[in-house]
Design a protein around this motif. Structure first.
Motif, PDB file in Angstrom:
ATOM      1  N   ARG A 160       0.826  -1.218   0.000  1.00 13.49           N
ATOM      2  CA  ARG A 160       0.000   0.000   0.000  1.00 13.49           C
ATOM      3  C   ARG A 160       0.853   1.257   0.000  1.00 13.49           C
ATOM      4  NH1 ARG A 160      -3.056  -3.206   4.026  1.00 13.49           N
ATOM      5  NH2 ARG A 160      -4.870  -4.097   2.943  1.00 13.49           N
ATOM      6  N   SER A 161       2.088   1.148   0.477  1.00 12.03           N
ATOM      7  CA  SER A 161       2.977   2.306   0.457  1.00 12.03           C
ATOM      8  C   SER A 161       3.779   2.381  -0.843  1.00 12.03           C
ATOM      9  CB  SER A 161       3.922   2.281   1.661  1.00 12.03           C
ATOM     10  OG  SER A 161       4.832   1.203   1.572  1.00 12.03           O
ATOM     11  N   GLY A 162       3.486   1.468  -1.767  1.00  9.74           N
ATOM     12  CA  GLY A 162       4.067   1.555  -3.103  1.00  9.74           C
ATOM     13  C   GLY A 162       5.148   0.564  -3.432  1.00  9.74           C
ATOM     14  N   HIS A 163       5.475  -0.329  -2.527  1.00  4.88           N
ATOM     15  CA  HIS A 163       6.534  -1.310  -2.780  1.00  4.88           C
ATOM     16  C   HIS A 163       5.993  -2.531  -3.511  1.00  4.88           C
ATOM     17  CE1 HIS A 163       9.662   0.489  -0.176  1.00  4.88           C
ATOM     18  NE2 HIS A 163       8.641   0.894   0.551  1.00  4.88           N
ATOM     19  N   GLY A 164       6.734  -2.997  -4.501  1.00  5.05           N
ATOM     20  CA  GLY A 164       6.516  -4.345  -4.979  1.00  5.05           C
ATOM     21  C   GLY A 164       7.025  -5.295  -3.912  1.00  5.05           C
ATOM     22  N   VAL A 165       6.479  -6.520  -3.860  1.00  4.90           N
ATOM     23  CA  VAL A 165       6.800  -7.407  -2.739  1.00  4.90           C
ATOM     24  C   VAL A 165       7.089  -8.825  -3.228  1.00  4.90           C
ATOM     25  CG1 VAL A 165       6.058  -8.258  -0.490  1.00  4.90           C
ATOM     26  CG2 VAL A 165       5.210  -6.055  -1.302  1.00  4.90           C
ATOM     27  N   VAL A 166       8.139  -9.400  -2.665  1.00 10.80           N
ATOM     28  CA  VAL A 166       8.410 -10.831  -2.784  1.00 10.80           C
ATOM     29  C   VAL A 166       7.962 -11.473  -1.477  1.00 10.80           C
ATOM     30  CG1 VAL A 166      10.171 -12.609  -3.001  1.00 10.80           C
ATOM     31  CG2 VAL A 166      10.359 -10.501  -4.332  1.00 10.80           C
ATOM     32  N   ILE A 167       7.017 -12.397  -1.568  1.00  8.86           N
ATOM     33  CA  ILE A 167       6.496 -13.073  -0.389  1.00  8.86           C
ATOM     34  C   ILE A 167       7.140 -14.443  -0.310  1.00  8.86           C
ATOM     35  CG2 ILE A 167       4.428 -13.912   0.796  1.00  8.86           C
ATOM     36  CD1 ILE A 167       3.886 -11.568  -2.055  1.00  8.86           C
ATOM     37  N   ALA A 168       8.000 -14.626   0.681  1.00  8.69           N
ATOM     38  CA  ALA A 168       8.681 -15.909   0.867  1.00  8.69           C
ATOM     39  C   ALA A 168       7.994 -16.666   1.995  1.00  8.69           C
ATOM     40  CB  ALA A 168      10.152 -15.689   1.194  1.00  8.69           C
ATOM     41  N   ASP A 169       7.599 -17.903   1.724  1.00 10.34           N
ATOM     42  CA  ASP A 169       6.878 -18.670   2.732  1.00 10.34           C
ATOM     43  C   ASP A 169       6.987 -20.151   2.401  1.00 10.34           C
ATOM     44  OD1 ASP A 169       4.450 -17.564   4.838  1.00 10.34           O
ATOM     45  OD2 ASP A 169       4.547 -19.712   4.444  1.00 10.34           O
ATOM     46  N   THR A 170       6.940 -20.986   3.434  1.00  9.34           N
ATOM     47  CA  THR A 170       6.951 -22.428   3.205  1.00  9.34           C
ATOM     48  C   THR A 170       5.573 -22.957   2.830  1.00  9.34           C
ATOM     49  OG1 THR A 170       6.666 -22.793   5.586  1.00  9.34           O
ATOM     50  CG2 THR A 170       8.919 -22.864   4.723  1.00  9.34           C
ATOM     51  N   ASP A 171       4.557 -22.118   2.904  1.00  8.81           N
ATOM     52  CA  ASP A 171       3.195 -22.483   2.499  1.00  8.81           C
ATOM     53  C   ASP A 171       2.928 -21.824   1.150  1.00  8.81           C
ATOM     54  OD1 ASP A 171       0.460 -22.670   2.049  1.00  8.81           O
ATOM     55  OD2 ASP A 171      -0.063 -22.438   4.160  1.00  8.81           O
ATOM     56  N   PRO A 172       3.053 -22.571   0.056  1.00  4.71           N
ATOM     57  CA  PRO A 172       2.916 -21.948  -1.267  1.00  4.71           C
ATOM     58  C   PRO A 172       1.536 -21.359  -1.522  1.00  4.71           C
ATOM     59  CG  PRO A 172       3.030 -24.344  -1.456  1.00  4.71           C
ATOM     60  CD  PRO A 172       3.365 -24.010  -0.032  1.00  4.71           C
ATOM     61  N   ALA A 173       0.485 -22.003  -1.010  1.00  4.69           N
ATOM     62  CA  ALA A 173      -0.864 -21.486  -1.242  1.00  4.69           C
ATOM     63  C   ALA A 173      -1.052 -20.141  -0.548  1.00  4.69           C
ATOM     64  CB  ALA A 173      -1.905 -22.490  -0.756  1.00  4.69           C
ATOM     65  N   ALA A 174      -0.570 -20.032   0.688  1.00  2.00           N
ATOM     66  CA  ALA A 174      -0.696 -18.775   1.420  1.00  2.00           C
ATOM     67  C   ALA A 174       0.123 -17.682   0.753  1.00  2.00           C
ATOM     68  CB  ALA A 174      -0.255 -18.965   2.868  1.00  2.00           C
ATOM     69  N   ALA A 175       1.341 -18.013   0.324  1.00  5.56           N
ATOM     70  CA  ALA A 175       2.189 -17.021  -0.334  1.00  5.56           C
ATOM     71  C   ALA A 175       1.544 -16.536  -1.628  1.00  5.56           C
ATOM     72  CB  ALA A 175       3.563 -17.617  -0.618  1.00  5.56           C
ATOM     73  N   GLN A 176       0.973 -17.451  -2.389  1.00  4.47           N
ATOM     74  CA  GLN A 176       0.338 -17.068  -3.653  1.00  4.47           C
ATOM     75  C   GLN A 176      -0.904 -16.220  -3.413  1.00  4.47           C
ATOM     76  OE1 GLN A 176       1.737 -17.658  -6.675  1.00  4.47           O
ATOM     77  NE2 GLN A 176       0.151 -16.239  -7.371  1.00  4.47           N
ATOM     78  N   ALA A 177      -1.673 -16.554  -2.382  1.00  2.00           N
ATOM     79  CA  ALA A 177      -2.871 -15.765  -2.078  1.00  2.00           C
ATOM     80  C   ALA A 177      -2.488 -14.342  -1.681  1.00  2.00           C
ATOM     81  CB  ALA A 177      -3.660 -16.431  -0.953  1.00  2.00           C
ATOM     82  N   CYS A 178      -1.420 -14.206  -0.911  1.00  2.00           N
ATOM     83  CA  CYS A 178      -0.954 -12.874  -0.533  1.00  2.00           C
ATOM     84  C   CYS A 178      -0.474 -12.112  -1.760  1.00  2.00           C
ATOM     85  CB  CYS A 178       0.158 -12.986   0.504  1.00  2.00           C
ATOM     86  SG  CYS A 178       0.748 -11.403   1.116  1.00  2.00           S
ATOM     87  N   ALA A 179       0.258 -12.783  -2.641  1.00  2.00           N
ATOM     88  CA  ALA A 179       0.736 -12.135  -3.863  1.00  2.00           C
ATOM     89  C   ALA A 179      -0.429 -11.656  -4.717  1.00  2.00           C
ATOM     90  CB  ALA A 179       1.616 -13.101  -4.654  1.00  2.00           C
ATOM     91  N   GLN A 180      -1.488 -12.432  -4.795  1.00  2.00           N
ATOM     92  CA  GLN A 180      -2.652 -12.025  -5.576  1.00  2.00           C
ATOM     93  C   GLN A 180      -3.325 -10.803  -4.967  1.00  2.00           C
ATOM     94  OE1 GLN A 180      -4.934 -15.660  -5.671  1.00  2.00           O
ATOM     95  NE2 GLN A 180      -3.742 -16.535  -7.347  1.00  2.00           N
ATOM     96  N   SER A 181      -3.397 -10.752  -3.634  1.00  2.00           N
ATOM     97  CA  SER A 181      -3.984  -9.585  -2.970  1.00  2.00           C
ATOM     98  C   SER A 181      -3.157  -8.332  -3.238  1.00  2.00           C
ATOM     99  CB  SER A 181      -4.088  -9.830  -1.464  1.00  2.00           C
ATOM    100  OG  SER A 181      -4.980 -10.892  -1.176  1.00  2.00           O
ATOM    101  N   ILE A 182      -1.838  -8.478  -3.260  1.00  2.00           N
ATOM    102  CA  ILE A 182      -0.969  -7.344  -3.521  1.00  2.00           C
ATOM    103  C   ILE A 182      -1.072  -6.908  -4.972  1.00  2.00           C
ATOM    104  CG2 ILE A 182       1.464  -6.682  -3.707  1.00  2.00           C
ATOM    105  CD1 ILE A 182       1.935  -8.334  -1.145  1.00  2.00           C
ATOM    106  N   ALA A 183      -1.102  -7.860  -5.889  1.00  2.00           N
ATOM    107  CA  ALA A 183      -1.231  -7.524  -7.299  1.00  2.00           C
ATOM    108  C   ALA A 183      -2.519  -6.747  -7.565  1.00  2.00           C
ATOM    109  CB  ALA A 183      -1.187  -8.793  -8.149  1.00  2.00           C
ATOM    110  N   ALA A 184      -3.559  -7.063  -6.792  1.00  2.00           N
ATOM    111  CA  ALA A 184      -4.834  -6.343  -6.958  1.00  2.00           C
ATOM    112  C   ALA A 184      -4.712  -4.875  -6.567  1.00  2.00           C
ATOM    113  CB  ALA A 184      -5.922  -7.027  -6.121  1.00  2.00           C
TER     114      ALA A 184
END
Length: 248
Positions: free
Chosen positions: A25-49
């Motif tokens: 929200r402050s303008g940064h692109g984000v790399v989400i690193a996590d051992t749970d791929p589904a959770a990481a992907q869901a977070c990435a989708q929320s950020i992309a939105a």
């Protein structure tokens, strides 16, 4: 145009997800690193939105090759400007001294040596981009003096605080500011459930939960203009306080 690429470890859920969204929200692109791929992907989708780039990386940052892959992903997006070493915790089954050496060493690796490794890996890329900020998420378990359920976790978080203050010189050598947030009990889902199960007397004797958004605010403030080596302690029911810096 983004404000730079941020890496958030353990960013798929809990506090990590809140920090990742706050950075986005402050303008940064984000790399989400996590051992749970589904959770990481869901977070990435929320950020992309939100209109900023995001990539999910499934991996165990305790493994050097996987930590390198996280940093490489940030480089592919333009290069890391922020690293939030948020991933941490300990398994509830067995703790030191009952746990086998490999078990308690894994806890220390997740909470201390993995942040040290990732910090080392981003130093040159950050310097090449003109500088950056590293935020370590520690815990009051690392600054308290009473007995603790997981000694290895407490020791690792104590080490993370001292790693931060010891590395203040990176601002001069690499133009990288390393800082640390030390929160008490955070008001996430599991903690709220545990709080609700407490007796009124136990609740009255326990500090209130810290709203996750309060921690996100402190992280963003540090990323923006925090001083190298700053350690911010956050106790429930109190305003964040900066630990005085002392020379040896």
């Amino acid at each position: 145009m983004t404000a730079g690429i941020a890496i958030v470890t353990g960013g798929g859920a809990g506090l990590g997800r809140e920090i990742a969204l706050g950075l986005a929200r402050s303008g940064h692109g984000v790399v989400i690193a996590d051992t749970d791929p589904a959770a990481a992907q869901a977070c990435a989708q929320s950020i992309a939105a939100l209109g900023v780039p995001a990539r999910a990386v499934d991996g165990d940052i305790r493994i050097p090759a996987e930590a390198e892959r996280v940093v490489r992903t940030a480089a592919e997006m333009g290069g890391p400007g922020v690293l939030v070493n948020n991933a941490g915790g300990w398994t509830p089954e067995r703790q030191y001294p009952v746990a086998a050496p490999a078990e308690w060493a894994a806890t220390i690796a997740l909470n201390l040596t993995a942040p040290m490794l990732l910090s080392q890996l981003v130093l040159e890329p950050m310097r090449d981009l003109g500088g950056g900020a590293i935020i370590n998420i520690a815990s009051t378990a690392g600054i308290a003096s009473d007995p603790y359920e997981s000694p290895e976790y407490g020791a690792a978080k104590a080490g993370l605080v001292r790693f931060t203050t010891s590395s203040a010189g990176l601002a001069d050598s690499h133009r990288v500011r390393m800082m640390c947030v030390v929160p008490d009990w955070i008001g996430l889902d599991r903690a709220r459930a545990q709080w609700a199960a407490m007796s009124p007397d136990r609740q009255a004797a326990t500090r209130p939960l810290i709203p996750p958004e309060d921690i996100v605010t402190v992280v963003l403030d540090l990323v923006r203009d925090g001083k190298p080596g700053t350690v911010v302690e956050m106790l429930g029911g109190e305003r964040p306080r900066v630990r005085p810096q002392r020379s040896s």
